[in-house]
Scaffold this active site. Sequence first.
Site, PDB file in Angstrom:
ATOM      1  N   LEU A  28       0.813  -1.208   0.000  1.00 34.15           N
ATOM      2  CA  LEU A  28       0.000   0.000   0.000  1.00 34.15           C
ATOM      3  C   LEU A  28       0.849   1.262   0.000  1.00 34.15           C
ATOM      4  CD1 LEU A  28      -2.849  -0.970   2.512  1.00 34.15           C
ATOM      5  CD2 LEU A  28      -2.850  -1.089   0.015  1.00 34.15           C
TER       6      LEU A  28
ATOM      7  N   GLU B  26       5.736   4.883  -2.003  1.00 37.80           N
ATOM      8  CA  GLU B  26       7.196   4.967  -2.038  1.00 37.80           C
ATOM      9  C   GLU B  26       7.817   3.603  -2.295  1.00 37.80           C
ATOM     10  OE1 GLU B  26       9.539   7.411  -1.582  1.00 37.80           O
ATOM     11  OE2 GLU B  26       8.064   9.025  -1.597  1.00 37.80           O
TER      12      GLU B  26
ATOM     13  N   CYS C  78      12.040  -1.963  20.918  1.00 36.73           N
ATOM     14  CA  CYS C  78      11.650  -3.208  20.254  1.00 36.73           C
ATOM     15  C   CYS C  78      12.685  -4.302  20.492  1.00 36.73           C
ATOM     16  CB  CYS C  78      11.447  -2.967  18.760  1.00 36.73           C
ATOM     17  SG  CYS C  78       9.961  -2.014  18.357  1.00 36.73           S
TER      18      CYS C  78
END
Length: 446
Positions: A233, A236, A394
């Site tokens: 989607l 770029e 993370c």
Amino acid sequence: MSNGETSHDQRYEHQGGRTGRGRLAPARAGMWLLARSLGHLVRTGRLTVFDPLGETWRFGPGGGPSVSIRLTDRALPARLLANPSLALGEAYMDGTLRIEAGTLRDLLSICMTEIDAVDALPGRRLTRWLDGFRTRSLHHNPIRRSHANVAHHYDISTDLYDLFLDADRQYSCAYFPTGDETLEEAQTLKKRHIAAKLLLRPGLEVLDIGSGWGGLGMELARQHGARVTGLSLSAEQIAAARDRAAQSGLSDQVAFEQRDYREERGQYDRVVSVGMFEHVGRSGFDAFFAALQRVLRPDGVALVHAIGTKAPRGGSDPWIRKYIFPGGYLPSLSETIAAAERSGMWVTDVEVLRLHYAETLRHWSERFAQEREAARKLYDERFCRMWEFYLAACEMAFRNGRLMVFQIQLAKRRDSVPLTRDYIAETEAGQTAGNMSSDTHTRRAS
């Protein structure tokens, strides 16, 4: 507590004035309550906190990382108690939490070593309880919202990603069989591992859902003779992937389309999705696996590679949800398997990769740190702090928390894959070092 005394439960030390009255009392009370929580939370290393009122607090037994931080906002201790993840990330971004000794990774390592203690914090429990009531609105991603969510993270400058990703722009968990691999090697081995599970042969048609900058799709075409359709989607990413395919002479084998997987109507021998299922949202699980079932040919094989959690139910982190991946939902393996089973497909193989993403993120953090000035020129200091916190938080969530990566292989027929897993290692062994994608050892042309 008087100056220099140790708290009654011996979990922290405090140097400074007594709890005051008047307008300073709320700030002192907030810090005192935060200290009580940190006293239970910090079980390794040493954390020194210089609070907004000029007092010093020390936590932890030592024997590990040693970090000193300064809090400059009197309201920050209360915010850290109310919503720890969101407040910590925002304070680091805004500079109201400054690290004076040690590193951000050390700070997060100390704070996240005892994840059960983090989840027991009152603010954390309240946040998770409220998120439970808002699950559908937080993690519901119809096509229009999915476009906006993807644009938020992926339609920023490709130059930023070039600062810390490998040359092939693999923006997902790498594969470290020994732990000593370079990032380039581990990402090449990740693509090889996935290809082995897809049981590829020349001429097969492959759908790549969430194709990123095209590296995996081009690898499957170049090394295995597949014909690949990649979906993303991100405008770029699609533009960059098409340019790379043209420069590599693969445009006749690989096509990249800006299209949602729910809109796909083709039929494919293989379907692969790497690092995309995390963006589906809990309410979209059934639609995702129904789409896989619909586009997969009767003897086809699919592979889903995604971040998950070992908790019974998935969710999302408030700071990550606000700043990095809006609409994201990290599923539990049990939730995912149940949705796959409801689609009618066979679950033919499951593999859990535990520390592989922690190592991937470590490499990314180190690379970003080396190129930090370039990132600051692209955006600004606050953005750099945000990205640093994202990568480090993370990493620690995989290293010390409940996160992992799973790969689930699916088929419509029970006999579409061999009876044992031996074929995976055998296929990987058949790919010699000379067959590694040349893209992973050269700089990007796009």
